[in-house]
Design a protein around this motif. Structure first.
Motif, PDB file in Angstrom:
ATOM      1  N   PRO A  53      89.623 101.795  91.099  1.00 27.69           N
ATOM      2  CA  PRO A  53      89.327 100.441  91.587  1.00 27.69           C
ATOM      3  C   PRO A  53      90.523  99.735  92.217  1.00 27.69           C
ATOM      4  O   PRO A  53      90.380  99.056  93.244  1.00 27.69           O
ATOM      5  N   GLU A  54      91.720  99.875  91.612  1.00 28.26           N
ATOM      6  CA  GLU A  54      92.894  99.215  92.176  1.00 28.26           C
ATOM      7  C   GLU A  54      93.255  99.812  93.527  1.00 28.26           C
ATOM      8  O   GLU A  54      93.628  99.083  94.460  1.00 28.26           O
ATOM      9  N   ARG A  56      91.143 101.361  95.572  1.00 28.48           N
ATOM     10  CA  ARG A  56      90.111 100.937  96.516  1.00 28.48           C
ATOM     11  C   ARG A  56      90.364  99.501  96.983  1.00 28.48           C
ATOM     12  O   ARG A  56      90.145  99.168  98.156  1.00 28.48           O
ATOM     13  N   ALA A  57      90.814  98.663  96.084  1.00 29.22           N
ATOM     14  CA  ALA A  57      91.128  97.285  96.465  1.00 29.22           C
ATOM     15  C   ALA A  57      92.277  97.251  97.469  1.00 29.22           C
ATOM     16  O   ALA A  57      92.251  96.475  98.436  1.00 29.22           O
ATOM     17  N   ASP A  58      93.287  98.105  97.253  1.00 30.24           N
ATOM     18  CA  ASP A  58      94.412  98.177  98.187  1.00 30.24           C
ATOM     19  C   ASP A  58      93.951  98.617  99.575  1.00 30.24           C
ATOM     20  O   ASP A  58      94.365  98.055 100.595  1.00 30.24           O
ATOM     21  N   SER A  66      86.494  94.005 100.014  1.00 26.45           N
ATOM     22  CA  SER A  66      86.728  94.130  98.577  1.00 26.45           C
ATOM     23  C   SER A  66      86.691  95.596  98.159  1.00 26.45           C
ATOM     24  O   SER A  66      86.250  96.470  98.909  1.00 26.45           O
ATOM     25  N   ALA A  67      87.098  95.853  96.922  1.00 23.71           N
ATOM     26  CA  ALA A  67      87.043  97.209  96.383  1.00 23.71           C
ATOM     27  C   ALA A  67      85.629  97.763  96.389  1.00 23.71           C
ATOM     28  O   ALA A  67      85.419  98.971  96.604  1.00 23.71           O
TER      29      ALA A  67
END
Length: 356
Positions: A53-54, A56-58, A66-67
């Motif tokens: 998730p982190e 993907r958010a980046d 968004s992620a």
């Protein structure tokens, strides 16, 4: 479901493994693994299976998304495939700008109806009016590859803006395969950053030289990404954990150096191929990326006959233009190391000297 055989891959299967030089490869030369830490820890599944998730958010920040609007995939090929399944799994109409990578029209053709809008030589300019005329009430997606494979044509922002407006007005999506985008000196904004109707697909293969990672992503509206993730459960389940681990590094502190080096290699090699083209008075559109689409000399029957002659006499693989719908052309890839390119061009030159 019926899908056409992948002509380019079958051509590679026939010649790639026994030829000396591959001048049909469409990516930049591969980086050595020692650029990266290769130990991700335990070799389990990536959890959750759509990607960390982190991370993907980046990635999503690059697109103002968004992620939850990012899905990690096994290369751009899977990103495109899952996008089409999400959009066309129960049928529907697509408009595809061609020539292009075969999967971008063959997969939609296997799922529904496709209208192909052809770029015309020598400038390969995108005809926005032709795309508008091809849109129907049941059109779900317009498909673009920018910069284009095989021609190297980089469609300008005003053309892309016009296509986005057409998609939005039709209640459809504009999917852009952007694998070569970051090889441009001044890359256009990614499609997914343009609004809810934009979808971007890409990977670390073509611009980064990391084909063996098989790491890519899809960015778009959450409903499209969610649908693609549901289909991914039936394909690769999750991205590879080693690929995700290395991708973090490639998109981190090393990114600027990798891209600068690869753009420099692409420019120098493009200049060398331009010299080759001019020396034999051949025609091409000066490309962005690492592919050029060159018109064959009149002495040859068609692009396939030309390419068979080159590989059988000089052990150099080129890609026949008929695989892209233009039988008087061949595709050359120039992202490989400069010494290999030089040897390949020398052999093709020897072939032409004998035949022309």
């Amino acid at each position: 479901m019926h899908i056409e055989p992948f002509g380019l891959e079958r051509w590679f299967a026939e010649y790639e493994h026994k030829a000396d030089i591959m001048l049909a490869e469409s990516g930049i030369r591969s980086l050595d693994a020692d650029h990266f830490d290769l130990n991700p820890g335990k070799l389990g599944y990536v959890i959750p299976t759509n990607g960390d998730p982190e991370f993907r958010a980046d990635v999503g920040e690059r697109y103002d998304r968004s992620a939850d609007e990012v899905l990690f995939t096994c290369g751009t090929q899977e990103a495109n495939f899952l996008s089409f399944l999400s959009l066309l799994g129960d049928g529907g109409h697509s408009v595809v700008v061609t020539p292009t990578y075969q999967a971008l029209h063959a997969v939609p053709e296997a799922m529904g109806e496709v209208s192909r809008v052809w770029l015309e030589p020598p400038e390969w300019e995108l005809d926005v009016d032709a795309v508008a005329n091809a849109i129907r009430d049941d059109t779900r997606v317009i498909v673009l590859n920018n910069p284009n494979n095989p021609t190297g044509r980089y469609h300008p922002q005003e053309k892309v803006d016009a296509l986005y407006d057409l998609a939005e007005d039709a209640g459809a999506y504009l999917l852009c395969d952007e694998v070569y985008r970051l090889l441009a000196d001044d890359p256009l904004p990614p499609m997914a950053s343009m609004g809810e109707h934009g979808i971007s697909t890409t990977s670390l293969t073509k611009a980064y030289g990391l084909a063996g990672l098989r790491f890519g992503w899809l960015v778009g509206a959450e409903e499209v990404v969610e649908g693609a993730w549901e289909w991914k459960d039936y394909t690769t389940i999750s991205p590879g954990i080693v690929g995700q681990h290395v991708a973090r590094q490639a998109l981190g502190e090393q990114e600027d150096g990798i891209l600068a080096e690869n753009r420099d290699l692409a420019e120098r090699n493009r200049n060398r191929v331009r010299e080759f083209v001019e020396s034999f008075e051949l025609d091409w559109y000066d490309p962005v990326g690492v592919n050029g689409f060159i018109r064959i000399p009149e002495a040859f029957e068609d692009g396939e006959a030309f390419c068979r002659g080159v590989v059988e006499e000089e052990s150099v693989v080129l890609a026949p233009g008929n695989l892209f719908g233009y039988d008087r052309y061949f595709r050359i890839g120039f992202g490989l190391p400069a010494d290999e390119l030089e040897e390949g061009l020398s052999r093709v030159s020897a072939f032409l000297d004998r035949r022309v």
